[in-house]
Design an enzyme around this catalytic site. Structure first.
Site, PDB file in Angstrom:
ATOM      1  N   ASN A   8      53.449  23.466  47.290  1.00  0.00           N
ATOM      2  CA  ASN A   8      53.226  24.830  47.769  1.00  0.00           C
ATOM      3  C   ASN A   8      52.754  25.687  46.595  1.00  0.00           C
ATOM      4  O   ASN A   8      53.553  26.062  45.738  1.00  0.00           O
ATOM      5  CB  ASN A   8      54.524  25.392  48.363  1.00  0.00           C
ATOM      6  CG  ASN A   8      54.382  26.844  48.806  1.00  0.00           C
ATOM      7  OD1 ASN A   8      53.277  27.361  48.922  1.00  0.00           O
ATOM      8  ND2 ASN A   8      55.506  27.495  49.052  1.00  0.00           N
ATOM      9  N   LYS A  10      51.711  28.684  46.631  1.00  0.00           N
ATOM     10  CA  LYS A  10      52.025  30.109  46.808  1.00  0.00           C
ATOM     11  C   LYS A  10      50.786  30.960  46.474  1.00  0.00           C
ATOM     12  O   LYS A  10      49.664  30.521  46.763  1.00  0.00           O
ATOM     13  CB  LYS A  10      53.259  30.489  45.986  1.00  0.00           C
ATOM     14  CG  LYS A  10      54.461  29.589  46.305  1.00  0.00           C
ATOM     15  CD  LYS A  10      55.745  30.055  45.688  1.00  0.00           C
ATOM     16  CE  LYS A  10      56.871  29.090  46.057  1.00  0.00           C
ATOM     17  NZ  LYS A  10      58.183  29.540  45.549  1.00  0.00           N
ATOM     18  N   HIS A  95      58.933  30.113  55.288  1.00  0.00           N
ATOM     19  CA  HIS A  95      59.408  30.037  53.912  1.00  0.00           C
ATOM     20  C   HIS A  95      60.259  31.265  53.607  1.00  0.00           C
ATOM     21  O   HIS A  95      60.031  32.351  54.133  1.00  0.00           O
ATOM     22  CB  HIS A  95      58.216  29.952  52.951  1.00  0.00           C
ATOM     23  CG  HIS A  95      58.592  29.588  51.557  1.00  0.00           C
ATOM     24  ND1 HIS A  95      59.089  30.515  50.659  1.00  0.00           N
ATOM     25  CD2 HIS A  95      58.558  28.394  50.892  1.00  0.00           C
ATOM     26  CE1 HIS A  95      59.341  29.907  49.511  1.00  0.00           C
ATOM     27  NE2 HIS A  95      59.034  28.631  49.622  1.00  0.00           N
ATOM     28  N   GLU A  97      60.336  33.226  51.250  1.00  0.00           N
ATOM     29  CA  GLU A  97      59.588  34.384  50.750  1.00  0.00           C
ATOM     30  C   GLU A  97      58.902  35.124  51.881  1.00  0.00           C
ATOM     31  O   GLU A  97      58.786  36.352  51.843  1.00  0.00           O
ATOM     32  CB  GLU A  97      58.580  33.911  49.692  1.00  0.00           C
ATOM     33  CG  GLU A  97      59.266  33.446  48.419  1.00  0.00           C
ATOM     34  CD  GLU A  97      58.441  32.526  47.558  1.00  0.00           C
ATOM     35  OE1 GLU A  97      58.954  32.081  46.512  1.00  0.00           O
ATOM     36  OE2 GLU A  97      57.274  32.233  47.935  1.00  0.00           O
ATOM     37  N   GLU A 162      65.544  24.592  51.911  1.00  0.00           N
ATOM     38  CA  GLU A 162      65.378  25.253  50.617  1.00  0.00           C
ATOM     39  C   GLU A 162      66.554  26.187  50.371  1.00  0.00           C
ATOM     40  O   GLU A 162      66.635  27.249  50.972  1.00  0.00           O
ATOM     41  CB  GLU A 162      64.054  26.023  50.571  1.00  0.00           C
ATOM     42  CG  GLU A 162      63.718  26.808  51.831  1.00  0.00           C
ATOM     43  CD  GLU A 162      62.637  27.849  51.606  1.00  0.00           C
ATOM     44  OE1 GLU A 162      61.933  27.779  50.593  1.00  0.00           O
ATOM     45  OE2 GLU A 162      62.532  28.754  52.456  1.00  0.00           O
ATOM     46  N   GLY A 168      62.953  29.042  42.228  1.00  0.00           N
ATOM     47  CA  GLY A 168      62.498  29.818  41.074  1.00  0.00           C
ATOM     48  C   GLY A 168      63.550  30.031  40.012  1.00  0.00           C
ATOM     49  O   GLY A 168      63.275  30.628  38.972  1.00  0.00           O
ATOM     50  N   SER A 207      63.258  24.411  43.236  1.00  0.00           N
ATOM     51  CA  SER A 207      63.159  24.088  41.808  1.00  0.00           C
ATOM     52  C   SER A 207      63.125  22.589  41.557  1.00  0.00           C
ATOM     53  O   SER A 207      63.819  22.075  40.684  1.00  0.00           O
ATOM     54  CB  SER A 207      64.313  24.731  41.023  1.00  0.00           C
ATOM     55  OG  SER A 207      64.207  26.133  41.036  1.00  0.00           O
TER      56      SER A 207
END
Length: 247
Positions: A8, A10, A95, A97, A162, A168, A207
């Protein structure tokens, strides 16, 4: 069946660096005997340019989102049919985010998942708990409700777990954390979808690095990895691909 490794990207990737990256990944795959399925998900702006470059490489093209409608007055959005026309095969939906920054609810993700399947795409639907939800002991309830709310009854796709608190951070969930949640997710998928739920692929994302992958991928029910930052450099991504195993 081999595990699947999904990158991904992003909101990263201008034209020349994107071409260089897929070229380097494709070159690296040639040196791997019996490589696993690999998917790269660049930003929308790179999809059409990268699609022809991926043909014959063993790398599939994915997108990072789609709208639930096939067309219409939705400024700035992309439909699943538009993605399919560009050679996209997979699409990441829900996701953390997107849920956080765009206020996407489970219902929104469910509608997009239906649209993706209708267009012939394979949805990769993300679920996972925040740090606060884990600390409060609510993580199984949260993930269970996300599965119920985000996946349609006829779901035919991939689920990606996730742990939001690990994304991150550079600190992945422990192997025991992952094993516990993977077991719970498999049980929930089986409870909600019967036989289909027993074989639905579950990816781990959070991560994932070349250093961590060898200890994460062998965990029971882990069907591959959804990779963020490490997918932006071939020399970071390819070790994860090499760590993939047969299920």
């Amino acid at each position: 069946m081999k595990q699947m490794i999904v990158g991904n990207w992003k909101m990263n990737g201008l034209s020349a660096p994107s071409r260089d990256l897929v070229s380097a990944i494709a070159q690296g795959l040639k040196a791997i005997a019996n490589p696993p399925p690999v998917v790269v998900c660049p930003p929308f702006t790179q999809l059409e340019a990268l699609s022809p470059l991926l043909k014959g490489t063993g790398i599939a093209l994915g997108a990072q989102d789609c709208h639930h409608a096939p067309s219409g007055a939705h400024t700035g959005d992309i439909s699943a049919a538009m993605l399919a026309e560009m050679g996209v095969e997979y699409v990441i939906l829900g996701h953390s985010e997107r849920r956080r920054e765009h206020g996407e609810l489970d219902e929104t993700v469910r509608e997009k998942t239906v649209a993706a399947m209708d267009a012939g795409l394979t949805p990769i639907v993300c679920i996972g708990e925040s740090a606060d939800q884990r600390a409060a002991g609510e993580y199984q309830d949260v993930v269970g409700w996300q599965i119920k709310g985000s996946l349609p009854d006829n779901f035919n796709g991939i689920v990606a777990y996730e742990p939001v608190w690990a994304i991150g951070s550079g600190v992945p969930a422990s192997p025991q954390d992952i094993a516990d949640m993977m077991g719970f997710i498999r049980a929930e998928l089986t409870r909600q979808f019967g036989e289909t739920g027993k074989t639905t692929r579950i990816l781990y994302g959070g991560s994932v690095s070349g250093r961590e992958a060898p200890s994460i991928l062998p965990i029971a029910e882990v069907g591959g990895a959804l990779v963020g930052g490490a997918s932006l450099k071939a020399d970071a991504f390819l070790p994860i691909v090499r760590a993939a195993i047969d299920l």
